[in-house]
Design an enzyme around this catalytic site. Sequence first.
Site, mmCIF file in Angstrom:
data_model
loop_
_atom_site.group_PDB
_atom_site.id
_atom_site.type_symbol
_atom_site.label_atom_id
_atom_site.label_comp_id
_atom_site.label_asym_id
_atom_site.label_seq_id
_atom_site.Cartn_x
_atom_site.Cartn_y
_atom_site.Cartn_z
ATOM 1 N N CYS A 1 45.065 -19.562 -11.293
ATOM 2 C CA CYS A 1 43.804 -20.191 -11.700
ATOM 3 C C CYS A 1 42.605 -19.639 -10.929
ATOM 4 O O CYS A 1 41.485 -20.081 -11.122
ATOM 5 C CB CYS A 1 43.872 -21.707 -11.556
ATOM 6 S SG CYS A 1 44.081 -22.253 -9.860
ATOM 7 N N HIS B 1 32.191 -20.587 -4.694
ATOM 8 C CA HIS B 1 32.234 -21.595 -5.754
ATOM 9 C C HIS B 1 30.994 -21.527 -6.640
ATOM 10 O O HIS B 1 31.060 -21.768 -7.833
ATOM 11 C CB HIS B 1 32.410 -22.992 -5.149
ATOM 12 C CG HIS B 1 33.795 -23.184 -4.645
ATOM 13 N ND1 HIS B 1 34.120 -23.042 -3.325
ATOM 14 C CD2 HIS B 1 34.949 -23.425 -5.304
ATOM 15 C CE1 HIS B 1 35.422 -23.224 -3.196
ATOM 16 N NE2 HIS B 1 35.947 -23.457 -4.367
HETATM 17 C C1 PEP Z 1 41.158 -20.412 -5.595
HETATM 18 O O1 PEP Z 1 41.066 -20.520 -4.376
HETATM 19 O O2 PEP Z 1 41.493 -19.342 -6.182
HETATM 20 C C2 PEP Z 1 40.874 -21.549 -6.473
HETATM 21 C C3 PEP Z 1 41.119 -21.527 -7.754
HETATM 22 O O3 PEP Z 1 40.284 -22.625 -5.910
HETATM 23 P P1 PEP Z 1 38.732 -22.650 -5.510
HETATM 24 O O4 PEP Z 1 38.100 -21.386 -6.037
HETATM 25 O O5 PEP Z 1 38.174 -23.876 -6.119
HETATM 26 O O6 PEP Z 1 38.809 -22.680 -4.033
#
Ligand code: PEP
Length: 566
Positions: free
Chosen positions: A500, A189
């Site tokens: 996403c 993240h």
């Molecule tokens: C993912 O897991 O690809 C996602 C978009 O969520 P995060 O990166 O916030 O876990």
Amino acid sequence: MILSGKKAAGGVATGRIYVHNINFLIPVEHFTGVGEEQSHLDRYLSVKEEAQQELDRIIANIQKEDPDKALIFIAHKEIVDDIIINEEIPSKIMKEHLSGDWAIYHVYDTFLAALRKTSDSHIAERAVDFDDVRAMLLRLWNGKKNEGLSSLQESVIIAAGELLPTDTANMDKNKVLAVITEKGGITSHTAIIAKSFGIPAVFGVEGLLDIVKQGQFAIVDADEGKVILDPDVDTTVEYNKKQEIFLKNRKENEKWLYKKGQTSCGVKIDIGLNIANTDAELEAADFADYAGLFRTEFLFMGRNDLPEEDEQFDVYRKVLECFDGRPVMLRTLDIGGDKKLSSLEFEQEENPFLGNRALRFCFGHPDIFRTQIRAALRASVYGNLWLMFPMVTSLEDIKKAKIFIDEARKDLKKKKAPFGEIKIGIMIEVPSIALIADKAAFEVDFASIGSNDLCQYLCAADRMNSTVEDYYQSYHPAMFSLLSGIVSSFSKAGKPVSICGELGCDEKAVPALIGLGFRKFSMGYATVASVKKAISSVSLEKCEEIAGKVLGCATASEIKEIFASS
Ligand code: PEP
Ligand code: MG
């Protein structure tokens, strides 16, 4: 001297290093040597004194601008001086011969346990303050100064062992030239946040903290995964030029921001924006067809309390109004894994990414979940809300989550609070749900693929752990085969599906994904222009040809080659 690591977010930066040490080490249980009690006691008293001085400085700095926040630190001072604690710690050192750091840890732990047990929520909330004070005392015991990132004095390159999402969320982005760390995966993240703010980042630099010094001059070439310490004049001149070109390209690319996403043959591709609720991100709303990932957990992080329903409502409403009728895919609280809340106690887990995370955490904290859903439903009156749940693993998860929505609607009806129509969706980021996408498609209105987690669970490679980075293969043929299955299931059901995760803004992979059938990609602001530009240069026919080749590949390197030659 040149250090190498992995590019987590591209770009070039030059500046001085700011070494950021986070987290105190939990001391191991140990005792003082014979006759050492007094020196441990003296050291505790001086650490206590330093803590008071540090708190005085913080209070003086923020008193004017943020008197409420100052009250927190005033309360911390009271804890440092607490009479019982200050009888207990010296007694543990002098009579039970516990070492000073272990005595601090242990005595505060007893208080924390008692506070957390109480049913009075106001008293229980104080546990966070005790936790903070303990961390401060142990940090000072280890001789470390305060290194908060929210109040940097000048523009710097942050060097750290590891940065947590809370650190990144709290840091003053305008003062951070680049980030370099020892640990951290390139789809962690922290990396995602750095990328979304256009901050160059290099992760996985071995031995970084043993080598760099506070204030040292450095160049970060994130595109090459390089950190150059004390560069000579020629290198500095060379990099100043590189930086100029980088900024010029960025400016040129910006014209693509204003265009629609479409292939060279005119197939419309929706481009979404991933947001974590900052004003800068919302300013970019005009460039997007939708908000494909609203990471609401950032509203809960970096604070000692939980946001109440009205506060959440205000924020969700602001985002929905900003997107003015375009869909906002609001993800419910995705906490756990690498994201923790200071306001709640989290059980220590062996494998947090496989543990009590996201939707599972919400099911275990129904009040928090209900409050968030009520706030979102109320806000839906002001826009086009698509509510989605993270880390869904089964149809039971979906059904259970929907019950929470039904209950929230009933609650609101009872209170005569208005709410609008919404779409209900899921994140597909766990293989178990990806493999039954055909069944899931009938339970929901839409899906969004979290390719970051999907890849870590599919390849069994922790996205935070740079040691296993080579196993984290986002180009693994299994990924594309899974993605192909998901998009065809959702298309058959006539339901939209978006991507996403970071794969959705990978310019090399996007044509293949279009070829597989995807028409919606959501990403951080920094990549919108370049993705639109990349899409505009390929036809659907070409995309389908690339996708066909990719589906025939047996290894990630074969796929990489196809992307390189397309
Ligand atoms: C993912 O897991 O690809 C996602 C978009 O969520 P995060 O990166 O916030 O876990
Ligand atoms: Mg995820």
